[in-house]
Design a protein around this motif. Structure first.
Motif, short mmCIF file in Angstrom:
data_model
loop_
_atom_site.label_atom_id
_atom_site.label_comp_id
_atom_site.label_asym_id
_atom_site.label_seq_id
_atom_site.Cartn_x
_atom_site.Cartn_y
_atom_site.Cartn_z
N GLN A 50 0.78 -1.17 0.02
CA GLN A 50 0.03 0.01 -0.05
C GLN A 50 0.62 1.31 -0.12
N ILE A 51 2.11 1.22 -0.72
CA ILE A 51 2.85 2.31 -0.85
C ILE A 51 3.39 2.30 -2.29
N SER A 52 3.86 3.54 -2.70
CA SER A 52 4.29 3.41 -4.21
C SER A 52 5.90 3.67 -4.23
N VAL A 53 6.50 3.47 -3.38
CA VAL A 53 7.87 3.58 -3.37
C VAL A 53 8.72 2.39 -2.83
N VAL A 54 9.91 2.19 -3.59
CA VAL A 54 10.71 1.11 -3.16
C VAL A 54 11.92 1.71 -2.61
N GLY A 65 19.10 4.77 -3.56
CA GLY A 65 18.11 5.38 -4.43
C GLY A 65 16.61 4.73 -4.11
N ILE A 66 15.87 5.30 -4.87
CA ILE A 66 14.29 4.78 -4.83
C ILE A 66 13.96 4.62 -6.43
N ILE A 67 12.97 3.76 -6.22
CA ILE A 67 12.02 3.54 -7.46
C ILE A 67 10.58 3.58 -7.05
N THR A 68 9.89 4.47 -7.75
CA THR A 68 8.49 4.72 -7.68
C THR A 68 7.64 4.02 -8.71
N GLU A 69 6.40 3.76 -8.46
CA GLU A 69 5.46 3.24 -9.44
C GLU A 69 5.62 4.08 -10.70
N THR A 70 5.56 5.41 -10.56
CA THR A 70 5.44 6.16 -11.71
C THR A 70 6.76 6.03 -12.72
N MET A 71 7.90 5.84 -11.84
CA MET A 71 9.07 5.50 -12.55
C MET A 71 8.98 4.27 -13.35
N LEU A 72 8.38 3.23 -12.70
CA LEU A 72 8.13 1.73 -13.49
C LEU A 72 7.32 2.09 -14.65
N VAL A 73 6.25 2.73 -14.48
CA VAL A 73 5.15 2.82 -15.40
C VAL A 73 6.14 3.74 -16.66
N LYS A 74 6.93 4.53 -16.42
CA LYS A 74 7.40 5.34 -17.60
C LYS A 74 8.54 4.50 -18.24
N GLN A 75 9.20 3.48 -17.59
CA GLN A 75 10.11 2.72 -18.16
C GLN A 75 9.28 1.83 -19.01
N LEU A 76 8.22 1.25 -18.68
CA LEU A 76 7.69 0.34 -19.49
C LEU A 76 6.74 1.00 -20.55
N THR A 93 16.23 6.50 -8.91
CA THR A 93 16.84 7.79 -8.87
C THR A 93 17.53 7.81 -7.58
N ARG A 94 18.89 8.78 -7.81
CA ARG A 94 19.60 9.07 -6.48
C ARG A 94 19.22 10.11 -5.62
N ASP A 95 18.18 11.07 -6.32
CA ASP A 95 17.86 12.15 -5.86
C ASP A 95 16.71 11.92 -4.72
N ILE A 96 17.28 11.90 -3.68
CA ILE A 96 16.57 11.35 -2.37
C ILE A 96 16.26 12.38 -1.53
N ARG A 97 15.00 12.60 -0.83
CA ARG A 97 14.81 13.47 0.29
C ARG A 97 14.73 12.57 1.57
N SER A 98 15.26 12.90 2.48
CA SER A 98 15.17 12.10 3.80
C SER A 98 15.28 13.07 5.10
N CYS A 99 14.88 12.35 5.84
CA CYS A 99 14.65 13.10 7.24
C CYS A 99 15.24 11.96 8.28
N GLY A 100 15.44 12.52 9.62
CA GLY A 100 15.71 11.62 10.76
C GLY A 100 14.75 11.69 11.82
N LEU A 101 14.84 10.76 12.73
CA LEU A 101 13.83 10.77 13.78
C LEU A 101 13.50 11.91 14.73
N GLN A 102 14.75 12.69 14.84
CA GLN A 102 14.50 13.79 15.71
C GLN A 102 14.01 15.01 14.82
N ASP A 103 14.19 15.12 13.65
CA ASP A 103 13.34 16.15 12.91
C ASP A 103 11.94 16.30 13.33
#
Length: 163
Positions: A50-54, A65-76, A93-103
């Motif tokens: 139930q999520i669209s990112v791996v 990196g991450i792969i989203t459902e949208t990226m897979l659909v574009k590839q296909l 994609t290596r362009d990842i936004r992240s956060c930490g537990l303390q944020d």
């Protein structure tokens, strides 16, 4: 506000929860694959979740990196990848936004809103994935924190005191 007893700095504000407040749900949304996983395996994993990112991880568990459902659909759709032979690292994609537990959760949600993101990766100090922060989960947590503050204020005003 001429009453000296009602100074703005003396008023209580709504507590701002940290991302750690939604760590359990963020952990439940985490899907990972090794860097050499084929896209067919990524697609199968996404189709049963139930999520669209791996999250694509190295052999030692760091986020690559991450792969989203949208990226897979574009590839296909563009015929760019053979899902049975193309590896995850070829399309992630290596362009990842992240956060930490303390944020602070409001800060993370503001960043997500400004950048048009639905998910942000939750990582530890060693860049290992801890979970995926979903915008909806974060907003729910903020609403619950606000409702709790409202209940405290109502109890105080009604003479019950803080509970």
């Amino acid at each position: 506000m001429n009453d000296p007893e009602l100074k703005p700095e003396a008023t209580r504000s709504v507590a701002q929860p940290a991302v750690s407040a939604i760590q359990a749900v963020a952990r439940s949304r985490l899907l990972t694959v090794p860097v050499d996983a084929h896209l067919v395996n990524v697609a199968a994993l996404l189709s049963s979740a139930q999520i669209s990112v791996v999250v694509v991880c190295s052999e030692t568990g760091e986020v690559l990196g991450i792969i989203t459902e949208t990226m897979l659909v574009k590839q296909l759709g563009m015929g760019r990848a053979d899902f049975f032979s193309t590896r995850a690292d070829a399309v992630m994609t290596r362009d990842i936004r992240s956060c930490g537990l303390q944020d602070l959760l409001p800060d993370v949600l503001t960043m997500m809103h400004k950048q048009g993101l639905i998910h942000v990766l939750l990582v530890d100090a060693d860049n290992r994935p801890l979970g995926v922060v979903n915008m909806r989960d974060g907003l729910r947590a903020l609403l619950q924190a606000g409702n709790h503050e409202e209940e405290l204020l109502r109890s105080y005003v009604m003479g019950i005191g803080y509970q």
